[in-house]
Design an enzyme around this catalytic site. Structure first.
Site, short mmCIF file in Angstrom:
data_model
loop_
_atom_site.label_atom_id
_atom_site.label_comp_id
_atom_site.label_asym_id
_atom_site.label_seq_id
_atom_site.Cartn_x
_atom_site.Cartn_y
_atom_site.Cartn_z
N SER A 183 1.33 -7.93 -8.61
CA SER A 183 2.16 -7.30 -7.59
C SER A 183 2.94 -8.39 -6.86
O SER A 183 2.35 -9.27 -6.22
CB SER A 183 1.29 -6.53 -6.59
OG SER A 183 2.01 -6.34 -5.38
N HIS A 237 4.38 -5.24 -11.02
CA HIS A 237 4.21 -4.15 -10.05
C HIS A 237 5.10 -4.45 -8.84
O HIS A 237 4.96 -5.49 -8.20
CB HIS A 237 2.73 -4.11 -9.67
CG HIS A 237 2.34 -3.00 -8.75
ND1 HIS A 237 1.94 -1.76 -9.18
CD2 HIS A 237 2.25 -2.97 -7.40
CE1 HIS A 237 1.61 -1.00 -8.15
NE2 HIS A 237 1.79 -1.72 -7.05
N ASP A 276 6.29 -3.17 -5.19
CA ASP A 276 5.91 -2.28 -4.09
C ASP A 276 7.10 -1.98 -3.20
O ASP A 276 7.62 -2.85 -2.51
CB ASP A 276 4.81 -2.95 -3.25
CG ASP A 276 3.49 -3.00 -3.99
OD1 ASP A 276 2.98 -1.91 -4.34
OD2 ASP A 276 2.99 -4.10 -4.24
N MET A 324 8.46 0.03 0.01
CA MET A 324 7.96 0.67 1.24
C MET A 324 9.12 0.97 2.18
O MET A 324 10.05 0.17 2.28
CB MET A 324 6.98 -0.27 1.95
CG MET A 324 5.86 -0.77 1.08
SD MET A 324 4.84 -1.93 2.00
CE MET A 324 3.72 -2.47 0.71
N HIS A 358 6.13 1.08 -7.50
CA HIS A 358 5.16 1.82 -6.68
C HIS A 358 5.90 2.33 -5.45
O HIS A 358 6.21 1.57 -4.54
CB HIS A 358 4.00 0.87 -6.30
CG HIS A 358 2.93 1.53 -5.50
ND1 HIS A 358 1.85 0.84 -4.99
CD2 HIS A 358 2.75 2.83 -5.13
CE1 HIS A 358 1.07 1.68 -4.34
NE2 HIS A 358 1.60 2.89 -4.40
N MET A 377 6.13 3.77 -2.24
CA MET A 377 5.45 4.14 -0.98
C MET A 377 6.52 4.54 0.02
O MET A 377 6.75 3.89 1.04
CB MET A 377 4.62 2.95 -0.49
CG MET A 377 3.36 2.74 -1.33
SD MET A 377 2.59 1.15 -1.04
CE MET A 377 3.60 0.11 -2.08
N MET A 420 -5.67 4.11 -5.11
CA MET A 420 -5.54 3.03 -4.13
C MET A 420 -6.94 2.63 -3.66
O MET A 420 -7.72 3.47 -3.23
CB MET A 420 -4.71 3.50 -2.94
CG MET A 420 -3.23 3.75 -3.22
SD MET A 420 -2.37 2.33 -3.95
CE MET A 420 -2.52 1.09 -2.66
N PHE A 432 0.12 -2.91 2.83
CA PHE A 432 0.03 -4.36 3.00
C PHE A 432 -0.76 -5.00 1.86
O PHE A 432 -1.67 -4.38 1.31
CB PHE A 432 -0.67 -4.70 4.33
CG PHE A 432 0.03 -4.13 5.52
CD1 PHE A 432 1.09 -4.82 6.13
CD2 PHE A 432 -0.33 -2.88 6.01
CE1 PHE A 432 1.76 -4.27 7.21
CE2 PHE A 432 0.34 -2.33 7.10
CZ PHE A 432 1.38 -3.02 7.70
N GLY A 433 -0.41 -6.26 1.60
CA GLY A 433 -1.23 -7.04 0.69
C GLY A 433 -2.38 -7.68 1.46
O GLY A 433 -2.47 -7.55 2.68
N ASP A 464 -5.32 -0.43 -7.21
CA ASP A 464 -4.39 -1.29 -6.47
C ASP A 464 -4.94 -1.55 -5.08
O ASP A 464 -5.17 -0.62 -4.30
CB ASP A 464 -3.04 -0.54 -6.39
CG ASP A 464 -1.96 -1.35 -5.69
OD1 ASP A 464 -2.18 -2.52 -5.35
OD2 ASP A 464 -0.86 -0.78 -5.50
N GLY A 511 -6.84 -5.22 -3.00
CA GLY A 511 -8.08 -5.99 -2.87
C GLY A 511 -8.71 -6.37 -4.20
O GLY A 511 -9.90 -6.66 -4.27
N SER A 542 -2.21 -10.79 -3.90
CA SER A 542 -2.59 -12.07 -3.28
C SER A 542 -3.52 -12.89 -4.16
O SER A 542 -3.46 -14.12 -4.15
CB SER A 542 -3.23 -11.82 -1.91
OG SER A 542 -4.23 -10.85 -1.98
C1 DX5 Z 1 -0.40 -2.36 -1.06
C2 DX5 Z 1 0.32 -2.52 -2.36
C3 DX5 Z 1 -0.34 -3.46 -3.30
C4 DX5 Z 1 -0.47 -4.87 -2.79
C5 DX5 Z 1 -1.80 -5.35 -3.26
O1 DX5 Z 1 0.06 -1.24 -0.39
O2 DX5 Z 1 0.45 -1.27 -3.00
O3 DX5 Z 1 0.28 -3.43 -4.57
O4 DX5 Z 1 0.52 -5.75 -3.22
O5 DX5 Z 1 -2.04 -6.57 -2.68
P1 DX5 Z 1 -3.44 -7.30 -2.82
O6 DX5 Z 1 -3.70 -7.48 -4.27
O7 DX5 Z 1 -3.24 -8.57 -2.08
O8 DX5 Z 1 -4.47 -6.41 -2.16
ZN ZN Z 2 1.16 -1.31 -5.07
#
Ligand code: DX5
Ligand code: ZN
Length: 259
Positions: free
Chosen positions: A10, A35, A37, A39, A68, A70, A139, A145-146, A177, A179, A200
């Site tokens: 991602s 991937h 994201d 938002m 993705h 969002m 999810m 957020f990452g 997706d 953590g 991350s």
């Molecule tokens: C969060 C995103 C994820 C995010 C995951 O809303 O959909 O794709 O980038 O980040 P990590 O892998 O750091 O949890």
């Molecule tokens: Zn995502």
């Protein structure tokens, strides 16, 4: 479980000043898809990136670009993202009043389609749509957020979704997706996930992108699949089609009453 596990880096956690280079590095290291994201600051409390990033990425990678969404009204943006070179769309069950229509539109555009559910959303809502999709996204953090902590209580749900897919839509990808790192990847694979999104853990790691990806893969390959009490746990958390159908009907009635 001998499923092939796919990695979807991602780019939310990438260094945007060096995005092309980092995506190229992930591709060289064997990433299966990228991937992206998206938002809107409304569906989730954050804003991120849009069509220009996809158009730029399309020029530097051959990997499938998975978007993705969002955003509150994903259908509104599908044409532009498609023109920019997207290969697949993940839309959320939450807040999508016309999910079936959105899914059909994505298919009509010739793109792969997935439906995502948030941590508090039960697996059973997927029952009437799973047969129309190429993948399901569970999810494992709240979207937005990452670098958030993996929510362990989503594991039994991933297992239920796996059972539902095996029964109703064999071959459908089950993606997780949020953590995901070398510690949590083996846990989600054990309960049936076959596509792992990681931001991350891949782009913010102290090691190189290739080493970070290898660490996740290595953890999955060497995991211990014989957890004590697993069968008992499986029994308690398995997807029950009859019960699922009843809850599904209840949810549809509830939606109809809400107008
Ligand atoms: C969060 C995103 C994820 C995010 C995951 O809303 O959909 O794709 O980038 O980040 P990590 O892998 O750091 O949890
Ligand atoms: Zn995502």
């Amino acid at each position: 479980m001998s499923k092939i596990i796919k990695l979807a880096p991602s780019i939310l956690s990438a260094d945007f000043a060096h995005l092309g280079k980092q995506v190229h590095e992930a591709e060289q290291a064997g990433a299966d898809r990228i991937h992206v994201d998206v938002m809107d600051g409304h569906f989730v409390p954050n804003i991120s990136m849009g069509v220009p990033i996809v158009a730029s990425l399309r020029r530097v990678t051959r990997l499938p670009l998975e978007i993705h969404m969002m955003v509150t009204d994903p259908a509104f943006f599908l044409d532009e993202f498609t023109e920019a070179g997207s290969d697949s769309f993940l839309v959320h069950w939450e807040g999508n009043n016309n999910l079936h229509r959105t899914v059909q539109r994505i298919k009509a555009l010739g793109k792969r389609v997935g439906v995502g559910i948030n941590p508090a959303t039960p697996a059973v809502v997927l029952e009437e749509i799973v047969q129309d999709v190429d993948q399901v996204l569970v999810m494992t953090v709240n979207p937005g957020f990452g670098q958030q902590h993996f929510i362990h209580s989503t594991l039994p749900k991933v297992r239920r979704v796996r059972q539902m897919i095996d029964e109703l839509r064999p071959g459908c990808d089950l993606e997780v997706d949020g953590g995901i790192d070398a510690t949590t990847a083996p846990l989600v694979v054990d309960v049936g996930a076959n596509v792992l999104v990681a931001g991350s853990a891949i782009f913010s790691a102290k090691e190189s992108i290739a080493a970070a990806m290898e660490r996740i893969r290595g953890a999955v390959e060497s995991r211990n699949t014989h957890h004590e009490g697993r069968e008992e746990h499986e029994e308690k958390t398995s997807f029950c089609p009859k019960r699922g159908k009843r809850i599904g009907i209840f949810l549809r009635v509830l939606r109809a009453l809400r107008g």
